[in-house]
Design an enzyme around this catalytic site. Sequence first.
Site, PDB file in Angstrom:
ATOM      1  CG  PHE A 206     -22.842 -14.333   6.857  1.00 13.10           C
ATOM      2  CD1 PHE A 206     -22.278 -14.945   5.753  1.00 13.10           C
ATOM      3  CD2 PHE A 206     -22.863 -12.951   6.902  1.00 13.10           C
ATOM      4  CE1 PHE A 206     -21.740 -14.197   4.715  1.00 13.10           C
ATOM      5  CE2 PHE A 206     -22.333 -12.194   5.866  1.00 13.10           C
ATOM      6  CZ  PHE A 206     -21.767 -12.825   4.771  1.00 13.10           C
ATOM      7  CB  CYS A 207     -26.423 -19.277  10.095  1.00  9.84           C
ATOM      8  SG  CYS A 207     -26.463 -20.671   8.969  1.00  9.84           S
ATOM      9  CB  ALA A 208     -26.496 -14.004  11.699  1.00  3.85           C
TER      10      ALA A 208
END
Length: 458
Positions: free
Chosen positions: A375-377
């Site tokens: 999740f781009c995290a």
Amino acid sequence: MSVPTAAADQAICAPLPVLGADVTVPLVTGGDVTYAALDYAASSPALQRVWDDVAAYAPYYGSVHRGAGYLSQLSTDLFESSRVTVAEFLGCRAEDQVVFTRSTTDSLNLLAAALPADCQVFVFETEHHASLLPWRDARVTYLDAPRTPDQAVATLEKALAARDPHGPALVCVTGASNVTGELWPVRELAAAAHAHGARIVLDAAQLAPHHPVDIAELDVDWVAFSGHKLYAPFGSGVLAGRADWLVDAEPYLAGGGASRKVARRTDGGVDVEWHTTAARHEAGSPNVIGVYSIAAACKALTEAGFDRLVAREQQLVTRVREGLAEVPEVKVLSLFGDDAPRVGVLSFVVEGWNSSHFAAALSAEYGIGVRDGLFCAHPLVRTLLGSEPQDPGECGAPEAAPGERSLNAIRVSFGAGTPDEHIDRFLGAVRELVSKGARWTYRTEEGRCVPDRGAAQV
């Protein structure tokens, strides 16, 4: 000047009407079904009201800030009135600027480019990459993931107390996590930042679509968010807040619109006088449609009543949390605890399942769109999963063997346009997949998990 607002008298209902509500998708098991879009955290569907407003304006499209013609002047008025609408939506202070950008990522990179020399930046490892990575030219302190809101404030205060008290400093924090949906103590973090002479920027990409955001009330210095998460089409974003650092910085992009006057010097060079308004960082012909769509979404959410929207969404959050809690194999990811307040975003893993396969089965067999991965995290998800960085495997994330712990997660997210039926279908599909297993096998195709149509049905 004004353009027709096609949906001005459109009845507001719960859920709010969105584009794509009647789209059907084929199932690998045969037949088709109405698509259940449960990936709002990545991009929410556009509100029908927004689309109608944009369509009503489209015939009047003209150049902005450039022309003497009627349509050009009308479009300019529309563009600037959209700035006023967004400022009101965010509760901006009189001296604040609203700068239109391409996205949250673009907004935070703009602010990063405007930082004073030798600025210190403090950012938690829990941030989305959009707010974790832009600060490459600053001195950055990355803070460990807190396990309670109070710990978040204490961690920040300790880090700020140890900094050089004489130089500029900036704190960057999310309002709601794009992984867990948990609400962060923004007001308390802002107070801590200001007490130590630092400023604070709020990444409201996940907060603004679900909850009122008031710059003055939260006492933050800047807010950044994206239109495509706020029920508007792609391609537009906002950075709103204090003007001084933005006015003192070189323009984010150099070109027409950012400059007030350009003249040749006798030595052959060029002298430029830059704007001191938001136009300073809006060089080039602006995305008028994108800007207007954000303003239309702000109006639609305001008119629908945020209290009402928040109350309904919390009912859906409760239903999803209780439904997933009934499945022992499902573990919901959380920093602050299972009962922490959150918006309509939840991530989870399923014992014995690779998350990418589970998400693919939800889509192929039930017509449900969720997201899987990190999740781009990445630092946050790895912290929550207790895993170390690894090379990506199949389906864009580290692969887990059957029965092993997933090295990525599944995210379900929803909002003002989500029907109750989509939540019920999702929970039913989770229960069925866990109890019976997928009806098809899945394989990797161009980095995506898809049904293996060459294999026998399970």
